[in-house]
Design a protein around this motif. Structure first.
Motif, PDB file in Angstrom:
ATOM      1  N   ILE A   1       0.808  -1.213   0.000  1.00  0.00           N
ATOM      2  CA  ILE A   1       0.000   0.000   0.000  1.00  0.00           C
ATOM      3  C   ILE A   1       0.843   1.265   0.000  1.00  0.00           C
ATOM      4  O   ILE A   1       0.318   2.353  -0.270  1.00  0.00           O
ATOM      5  CB  ILE A   1      -0.981   0.012   1.194  1.00  0.00           C
ATOM      6  N   ALA A   2       2.119   1.166   0.300  1.00  0.00           N
ATOM      7  CA  ALA A   2       3.044   2.297   0.169  1.00  0.00           C
ATOM      8  C   ALA A   2       4.198   1.844  -0.720  1.00  0.00           C
ATOM      9  O   ALA A   2       4.756   0.769  -0.537  1.00  0.00           O
ATOM     10  CB  ALA A   2       3.562   2.753   1.532  1.00  0.00           C
ATOM     11  N   LEU A   3       4.566   2.687  -1.695  1.00  0.00           N
ATOM     12  CA  LEU A   3       5.542   2.298  -2.707  1.00  0.00           C
ATOM     13  C   LEU A   3       6.803   3.145  -2.603  1.00  0.00           C
ATOM     14  O   LEU A   3       6.711   4.364  -2.351  1.00  0.00           O
ATOM     15  CB  LEU A   3       4.953   2.491  -4.102  1.00  0.00           C
ATOM     16  N   PRO A   4       7.975   2.559  -2.857  1.00  0.00           N
ATOM     17  CA  PRO A   4       9.195   3.366  -2.933  1.00  0.00           C
ATOM     18  C   PRO A   4       9.122   4.299  -4.132  1.00  0.00           C
ATOM     19  O   PRO A   4       8.686   3.903  -5.220  1.00  0.00           O
ATOM     20  CB  PRO A   4      10.305   2.323  -3.081  1.00  0.00           C
ATOM     21  N   VAL A   5       9.537   5.512  -3.963  1.00  0.00           N
ATOM     22  CA  VAL A   5       9.304   6.533  -4.991  1.00  0.00           C
ATOM     23  C   VAL A   5      10.012   6.188  -6.293  1.00  0.00           C
ATOM     24  O   VAL A   5       9.447   6.371  -7.382  1.00  0.00           O
ATOM     25  CB  VAL A   5       9.743   7.922  -4.460  1.00  0.00           C
ATOM     26  N   ASP A   6      11.222   5.668  -6.247  1.00  0.00           N
ATOM     27  CA  ASP A   6      11.939   5.378  -7.489  1.00  0.00           C
ATOM     28  C   ASP A   6      11.275   4.247  -8.259  1.00  0.00           C
ATOM     29  O   ASP A   6      11.230   4.272  -9.493  1.00  0.00           O
ATOM     30  CB  ASP A   6      13.403   5.034  -7.196  1.00  0.00           C
ATOM     31  N   ALA A   7      10.753   3.253  -7.555  1.00  0.00           N
ATOM     32  CA  ALA A   7      10.049   2.162  -8.238  1.00  0.00           C
ATOM     33  C   ALA A   7       8.775   2.690  -8.899  1.00  0.00           C
ATOM     34  O   ALA A   7       8.420   2.274 -10.006  1.00  0.00           O
ATOM     35  CB  ALA A   7       9.711   1.050  -7.252  1.00  0.00           C
ATOM     36  N   ALA A   8       8.080   3.604  -8.232  1.00  0.00           N
ATOM     37  CA  ALA A   8       6.870   4.180  -8.819  1.00  0.00           C
ATOM     38  C   ALA A   8       7.200   4.985 -10.070  1.00  0.00           C
ATOM     39  O   ALA A   8       6.506   4.899 -11.090  1.00  0.00           O
ATOM     40  CB  ALA A   8       6.156   5.052  -7.788  1.00  0.00           C
ATOM     41  N   ILE A   9       8.272   5.757 -10.004  1.00  0.00           N
ATOM     42  CA  ILE A   9       8.694   6.533 -11.179  1.00  0.00           C
ATOM     43  C   ILE A   9       9.009   5.593 -12.333  1.00  0.00           C
ATOM     44  O   ILE A   9       8.597   5.814 -13.475  1.00  0.00           O
ATOM     45  CB  ILE A   9       9.911   7.408 -10.833  1.00  0.00           C
ATOM     46  N   SER A  10       9.745   4.537 -12.053  1.00  0.00           N
ATOM     47  CA  SER A  10      10.116   3.570 -13.090  1.00  0.00           C
ATOM     48  C   SER A  10       8.869   2.963 -13.733  1.00  0.00           C
ATOM     49  O   SER A  10       8.804   2.779 -14.951  1.00  0.00           O
ATOM     50  CB  SER A  10      10.998   2.469 -12.496  1.00  0.00           C
ATOM     51  N   TYR A  11       7.862   2.672 -12.922  1.00  0.00           N
ATOM     52  CA  TYR A  11       6.629   2.090 -13.457  1.00  0.00           C
ATOM     53  C   TYR A  11       5.974   3.044 -14.453  1.00  0.00           C
ATOM     54  O   TYR A  11       5.595   2.641 -15.562  1.00  0.00           O
ATOM     55  CB  TYR A  11       5.666   1.774 -12.319  1.00  0.00           C
ATOM     56  N   TYR A  12       5.817   4.301 -14.069  1.00  0.00           N
ATOM     57  CA  TYR A  12       5.113   5.229 -14.939  1.00  0.00           C
ATOM     58  C   TYR A  12       5.937   5.580 -16.173  1.00  0.00           C
ATOM     59  O   TYR A  12       5.387   5.960 -17.202  1.00  0.00           O
ATOM     60  CB  TYR A  12       4.712   6.481 -14.173  1.00  0.00           C
ATOM     61  N   GLU A  13       7.250   5.444 -16.094  1.00  0.00           N
ATOM     62  CA  GLU A  13       8.084   5.701 -17.261  1.00  0.00           C
ATOM     63  C   GLU A  13       8.019   4.565 -18.276  1.00  0.00           C
ATOM     64  O   GLU A  13       8.246   4.779 -19.460  1.00  0.00           O
ATOM     65  CB  GLU A  13       9.543   5.914 -16.838  1.00  0.00           C
ATOM     66  N   SER A  14       7.720   3.332 -17.817  1.00  0.00           N
ATOM     67  CA  SER A  14       7.905   2.203 -18.728  1.00  0.00           C
ATOM     68  C   SER A  14       6.715   1.262 -18.842  1.00  0.00           C
ATOM     69  O   SER A  14       6.594   0.558 -19.850  1.00  0.00           O
ATOM     70  CB  SER A  14       9.123   1.384 -18.297  1.00  0.00           C
ATOM     71  N   GLN A  15       5.832   1.201 -17.837  1.00  0.00           N
ATOM     72  CA  GLN A  15       4.840   0.140 -17.835  1.00  0.00           C
ATOM     73  C   GLN A  15       3.397   0.611 -17.708  1.00  0.00           C
ATOM     74  O   GLN A  15       2.486  -0.195 -17.889  1.00  0.00           O
ATOM     75  CB  GLN A  15       5.112  -0.819 -16.662  1.00  0.00           C
ATOM     76  N   ALA A  16       3.176   1.852 -17.388  1.00  0.00           N
ATOM     77  CA  ALA A  16       1.824   2.291 -17.027  1.00  0.00           C
ATOM     78  C   ALA A  16       0.860   2.166 -18.202  1.00  0.00           C
ATOM     79  O   ALA A  16       1.238   2.226 -19.373  1.00  0.00           O
ATOM     80  CB  ALA A  16       1.867   3.738 -16.538  1.00  0.00           C
ATOM     81  N   LEU A  17      -0.411   2.006 -17.879  1.00  0.00           N
ATOM     82  CA  LEU A  17      -1.461   1.816 -18.872  1.00  0.00           C
ATOM     83  C   LEU A  17      -2.019   3.166 -19.325  1.00  0.00           C
ATOM     84  O   LEU A  17      -1.889   4.186 -18.626  1.00  0.00           O
ATOM     85  CB  LEU A  17      -2.576   0.969 -18.271  1.00  0.00           C
ATOM     86  N   PRO A  18      -2.655   3.208 -20.492  1.00  0.00           N
ATOM     87  CA  PRO A  18      -3.128   4.490 -21.025  1.00  0.00           C
ATOM     88  C   PRO A  18      -4.060   5.243 -20.090  1.00  0.00           C
ATOM     89  O   PRO A  18      -3.981   6.470 -19.997  1.00  0.00           O
ATOM     90  CB  PRO A  18      -3.849   4.071 -22.312  1.00  0.00           C
ATOM     91  N   TRP A  19      -4.994   4.554 -19.415  1.00  0.00           N
ATOM     92  CA  TRP A  19      -5.952   5.273 -18.568  1.00  0.00           C
ATOM     93  C   TRP A  19      -5.257   5.993 -17.421  1.00  0.00           C
ATOM     94  O   TRP A  19      -5.798   6.966 -16.871  1.00  0.00           O
ATOM     95  CB  TRP A  19      -7.011   4.315 -18.018  1.00  0.00           C
ATOM     96  N   GLU A  20      -4.061   5.524 -17.064  1.00  0.00           N
ATOM     97  CA  GLU A  20      -3.349   6.166 -15.959  1.00  0.00           C
ATOM     98  C   GLU A  20      -2.868   7.562 -16.325  1.00  0.00           C
ATOM     99  O   GLU A  20      -2.632   8.393 -15.450  1.00  0.00           O
ATOM    100  CB  GLU A  20      -2.195   5.276 -15.505  1.00  0.00           C
ATOM    101  N   ARG A  21      -2.702   7.820 -17.606  1.00  0.00           N
ATOM    102  CA  ARG A  21      -2.354   9.181 -18.013  1.00  0.00           C
ATOM    103  C   ARG A  21      -3.469  10.138 -17.619  1.00  0.00           C
ATOM    104  O   ARG A  21      -3.216  11.214 -17.067  1.00  0.00           O
ATOM    105  CB  ARG A  21      -2.132   9.251 -19.517  1.00  0.00           C
ATOM    106  N   ALA A  22      -4.704   9.755 -17.922  1.00  0.00           N
ATOM    107  CA  ALA A  22      -5.835  10.622 -17.587  1.00  0.00           C
ATOM    108  C   ALA A  22      -5.945  10.826 -16.085  1.00  0.00           C
ATOM    109  O   ALA A  22      -6.278  11.918 -15.615  1.00  0.00           O
ATOM    110  CB  ALA A  22      -7.127  10.032 -18.151  1.00  0.00           C
TER     111      ALA A  22
END
Length: 898
Positions: free
Chosen positions: A197-218
């Motif tokens: 339920i709490a994420l390390p900030v660098d791992a979260a950044i890496s996810y949004y840079e490389s793996q995130a889904l289109p709806w997450e942009r909105a």
């Protein structure tokens, strides 16, 4: 208590609250003092909210404050003293305040003396845009920085972060006698079903840079750092801003967001038709469609116009109208509808403090809601809303005609669209696309293929435009298409998986090795659909199960299946480096686990097939010994497999099958079969190059020797270079007993059961000969350059043999052991890690060992932990100097000892 010093409008609001909203009536009873100075409190609600509230416990304080806020906001709204902006701002400001206090309390309870920091709450949705509902969840992503999060002694940061998060949730949403503060929804975080339920900030950044889904942009249009360590939250949002706002015209987003809307309409079908029971939020013409209308246009145009990047819906509509992207009358109608629908939504939530969005179906309940709003009855309420709902529905439906997602055929229009997309070399892109449309390549000559091409082109061009090197990616795509027999499924995959298309663009930009693999087997891209493809490779045992696949007695099928699994795994491992989600050291170990599993599966199958004709040699078995990088569990994408085949038992024995063979003949034929199983291409492609030249007597000796023959050769005849190779030898196939027997022989030899030789002189001569016959391939050859990995390996293996210590097939732990024995400087471990990361990365992105393009230079720098390319070059030179000095000192010490 009587209401004093209030206007008729305020008195009427209090009356309606008591008569038609049970929650407000109960709250008025609990907070009767508020009505004494109601006008003053509405001017400054915080005075009443904080008045005589207990400091402890914090949970009680927050719940009482929330109750008072709910009452004042409702009365301000019902009386007309507070407009919608004032209402939502008050609710959002209180949510920020409560959330921040909960975070600070959770941290201070655990570490009272620690400085606050390292934990942040990112608000999304209506809290992110300061448009919070009267009775609403708050959508959050909780982040922490492992380096600054306060910890208890011997506590792991990930454990502390989860405990803090749980305490925050408890403080906010657990109900007690005073109610609750806010319900918290954490499902917008990456992969909520699998992540803490709490994420390390660098791992979260890496996810949004490389793996995130289109709806997450909105979702990230309406976001901000709301509480906790605000600087940490803003660092995260700054890092992912390029993920949200793209310069390329994102026509594909229209379809993506509309698809979400259609799914919502289908799922909430009962609330779509306007009338009693209508869903104000999700219904056709409701609040969600107003929000989506604004967000679609923001995503399309906001990458080039920062003025459009406003989180609040009505502000976004105004900005889009000012910029000319939407009709001004439509913007005004949508804004008015948003205000009216949200106002009635709040009325519905005030009744019982429930997160409802529906107009009541029951006639009496509908009348009471209308009375709460000051209307005559339910029919009047419906007539108030109807024109707004119908206008919103018409405007939103018109989106289908707002933009043709297909690329135009007209060359001038196509050239203009390509220029807007962000592609650099527009003439080349124009020429290539026109060639594809003309069916230049066999894969594009059928009508179905060209239709699939047209469907994918807009999203594909968008993905390539976002790639680090768009023009290089486009040319490599053309080369890939020229080699494909069919492209329909390939196009359909990229059309359906826009995030995969973006990753495909990065592969084409950076990794010629992977691009060439796709040209041979385009279906390798399919393996990246599963998010687990970018996770660490599982243990060998799990891979073995995956490679064995179906329980079927079909040797040829198994050869093909193992090749498919191995090539998909190797491709995914390379992609992990391109995507920047894995340390090249872990990727290198993953390559080795995949190879080891393939050896086990194919050796078992080859032996089983061989036994059908020749039986087995009693009391004997095959053992596969891995050396070099496989023995050291550190392969690259291009590594051969250095293997030695041995057999246990009596070399004079004979097999017991229908066609018996002597043990020597039996195992040499079996070894040939196994080498073929590991190396011969099948319909599913190649597997590995197998190198068996490290066997006793090299290419002049038999392919497979007995364990006793191996022992005798190593103890009596082997050269120094062969003993150096043994330092990284590891049995990867055979029974535990056979593996132990081989390990005993190896350790005996390494510990001194070998001919007396001048190890340093032999090693130095051998390294010089190697340098003459295998010069570096380029200025970045981390392996063969003077002071590179080969020199480092020679230094390590020489010390191991000289001092008979530090034996470990893995080079890193072997270096650590020599450092502990004070035989090597600690910096040599850092040199090994740097050179290995560089080697593993360059095998993918610069196999010619020449400096890559600037975009790829940044990838290499990130992979090796450097700030930029200049730092990579400087680190390589410094590391080489350190390794050269180490190797020179070993040779010099030997001379002095003589």
């Amino acid at each position: 208590m009587p209401v004093t010093l209030v206007s008729p409008a305020l008195a009427d609001a209090v009356h309606r609250a008591r008569e038609y909203a049970p929650f407000l009536a109960a709250t008025l009873g609990l907070e009767s003092h508020i009505t004494e100075n109601l006008s003053e409190f509405l001017d400054d609600p915080w005075v009443a909210i904080e008045r005589a509230v207990p400091i402890e416990p914090i949970s009680a304080r927050l719940r009482i404050e929330r109750r008072r806020l709910a009452l004042l906001v409702a009365l301000g709204d019902l009386s007309g003293r507070h407009d919608l902006t004032r209402v939502t701002t008050l609710l959002s400001r209180f949510a920020d305040r409560a959330l921040d206090l909960a975070i600070r309390t959770a941290i201070s309870e655990r570490t009272p003396d620690a400085a606050f920091g390292g934990f942040a709450a990112i608000a999304l949705g209506k809290l992110g845009s300061c448009e919070l509902n009267y009775s609403s969840d708050i959508d959050l992503i909780l982040l922490y920085d492992p380096a600054t999060l306060p910890l208890r002694p011997r506590e792991a940061p990930e454990d502390a972060a989860v405990r803090i998060a749980r305490r925050v949730l408890d403080l906010l949403q657990t109900r007690d006698g005073n109610g609750y503060v806010f319900r918290v929804d954490l499902r917008l975080r990456p992969s909520p079903e699998a992540t803490p339920i709490a994420l390390p900030v660098d791992a979260a950044i890496s996810y949004y840079e490389s793996q995130a889904l289109p709806w997450e942009r909105a979702a990230f249009i309406r976001t901000r750092a709301a509480a906790g360590d605000i600087a940490l939250g803003e660092r995260f949002l700054d890092a992912i801003r390029p993920f949200v706002w793209r310069r390329a015209l994102d026509f594909g987003t229209i379809g993506e967001i509309r698809a979400i809307s259609h799914r919502i309409r289908d799922h909430h079908a009962q609330g779509q038709a306007f009338g009693p029971g209508f869903d104000l939020k999700r219904g056709r013409g409701g609040i969600r469609e107003i929000e989506f209308f604004a967000q679609i246009h923001q995503l399309i145009h906001g990458g080039r116009d920062p003025a459009l990047r406003v989180p609040a819906t009505r502000d976004a509509l105004a900005a889009l109208a000012d910029a000319g992207w939407i009709d001004g009358d439509d913007a005004g109608a949508l804004s008015a509808a948003y205000t009216q629908l949200r106002t009635i939504e709040h009325r519905a939530q005030m009744v019982n403090d429930l997160q409802t969005h529906r107009i009541p179906e029951d006639g009496a309940a509908l009348d009471r809601l209308a009375h709460l709003d000051g209307l005559a009855d339910g029919d009047a309420l419906l007539e108030l809303l109807r024109p707004h709902v119908e206008r919103v529905g018409r405007i939103y439906d018109s989106l289908a005609a707002d933009a043709d997602p297909r690329l135009p055929n007209d060359p001038q229009l196509l050239e203009l669209r390509l220029g807007e997309s962000g592609i650099g070399d527009v003439p080349t892109a124009l020429r290539l696309i026109q060639g594809w449309r003309a069916g230049t390549y066999p894969a594009l000559r059928s009508p179905a293929a060209r239709e699939a091409l047209e469907a994918v082109l807009p999203g594909l061009i968008e993905a390539l435009a976002e790639a680090p090197a768009p023009d290089r990616a486009l040319v490599r795509l053309d080369a890939l298409l020229s080699r494909l027999p069919s492209a329909i499924n390939f196009f359909r995959l990229l059309e359906a998986q826009q995030d995969l298309a973006r990753l495909f663009g990065r592969i084409l930009s950076h990794a010629p090795t992977l691009a060439e693999a796709l040209g041979r087997r385009v279906e390798l891209l399919d393996g990246l659909i599963d998010a687990s493809a970018l996770e660490p490779v599982p243990p060998v045992e799990t891979l073995v199960t995956e490679m064995r696949g179906q329980d079927r007695n079909d040797y040829q099928w198994l050869l093909d299946h193992v090749r498919r699994v191995v090539n998909e795994r190797r491709f995914a491992l390379g992609t992990q480096i391109v995507a920047g989600v894995s340390d090249p050291l872990e990727v290198s170990a993953g390559y080795a686990r995949v190879a080891e599993a393939a050896i086990e599966v194919l050796a078992d199958a080859t032996i089983a097939e061989f036994r059908e004709a020749h039986g087995q040699v009693p009391g004997s078995e095959l053992v596969v010994l891995a050396l070099g990088r496989l023995g050291g569990r550190a392969l690259t994408h291009a590594s051969d497999l250095d293997l030695i085949y041995l057999f246990t038992g009596d070399h004079m024995a004979e097999s017991d099958g229908p066609k018996p063979l002597s043990a020597v003949t039996y195992y040499n034929r079996l070894g040939q079969r196994l080498s073929g199983a590991l190396s011969v291409p099948t319909a599913s492609g190649p597997l590995y190059e197998v190198d068996t030249r490290l066997r006793p007597s090299g290419a002049q000796g038999p392919l497979v020797v007995s364990l006793e023959g191996f022992r005798h050769y190593q103890e009596a005849d082997a050269w120094t270079w062969e003993h150096m190779a043994l330092t990284r030898a590891r049995a990867v196939f055979g029974s535990p007993e056979a593996r132990a027997a081989v390990s005993d022989v190896i350790l005996r030899v390494l510990n001194g059961a070998r001919p007396e030789r001048d190890i340093v002189i032999d090693a130095a001569r051998m390294r010089a000969e190697m340098a003459d016959h295998k010069p570096p391939q380029g200025p970045l050859d981390a392996k063969l350059l003077e002071g590179g990995l080969v020199d480092l390996e020679f230094a390590v293996h020489t010390l191991q043999l000289l001092h008979r210590t530090g034996f470990d097939p893995e080079l890193g732990p072997a270096i650590d052991a020599l450092v502990a024995a004070k035989l090597l400087a600690p910096k040599i471990r850092e040199a090994h890690d740097f050179l290995t990361r560089l080697l593993v990365t360059l095998r993918l992105v610069a196999p010619d060992c020449q400096p890559p393009a600037p975009a790829t230079q940044r990838l290499v720098a990130r992979a090796v932990g450097a700030d930029d390319w200049d730092a990579v070059v400087a680190s390589l030179e410094t590391t080489r100097q350190e390794v050269r000095q180490c190797w020179a000192e070993i040779r010099l010490a030997s001379v002095r000892s003589e």
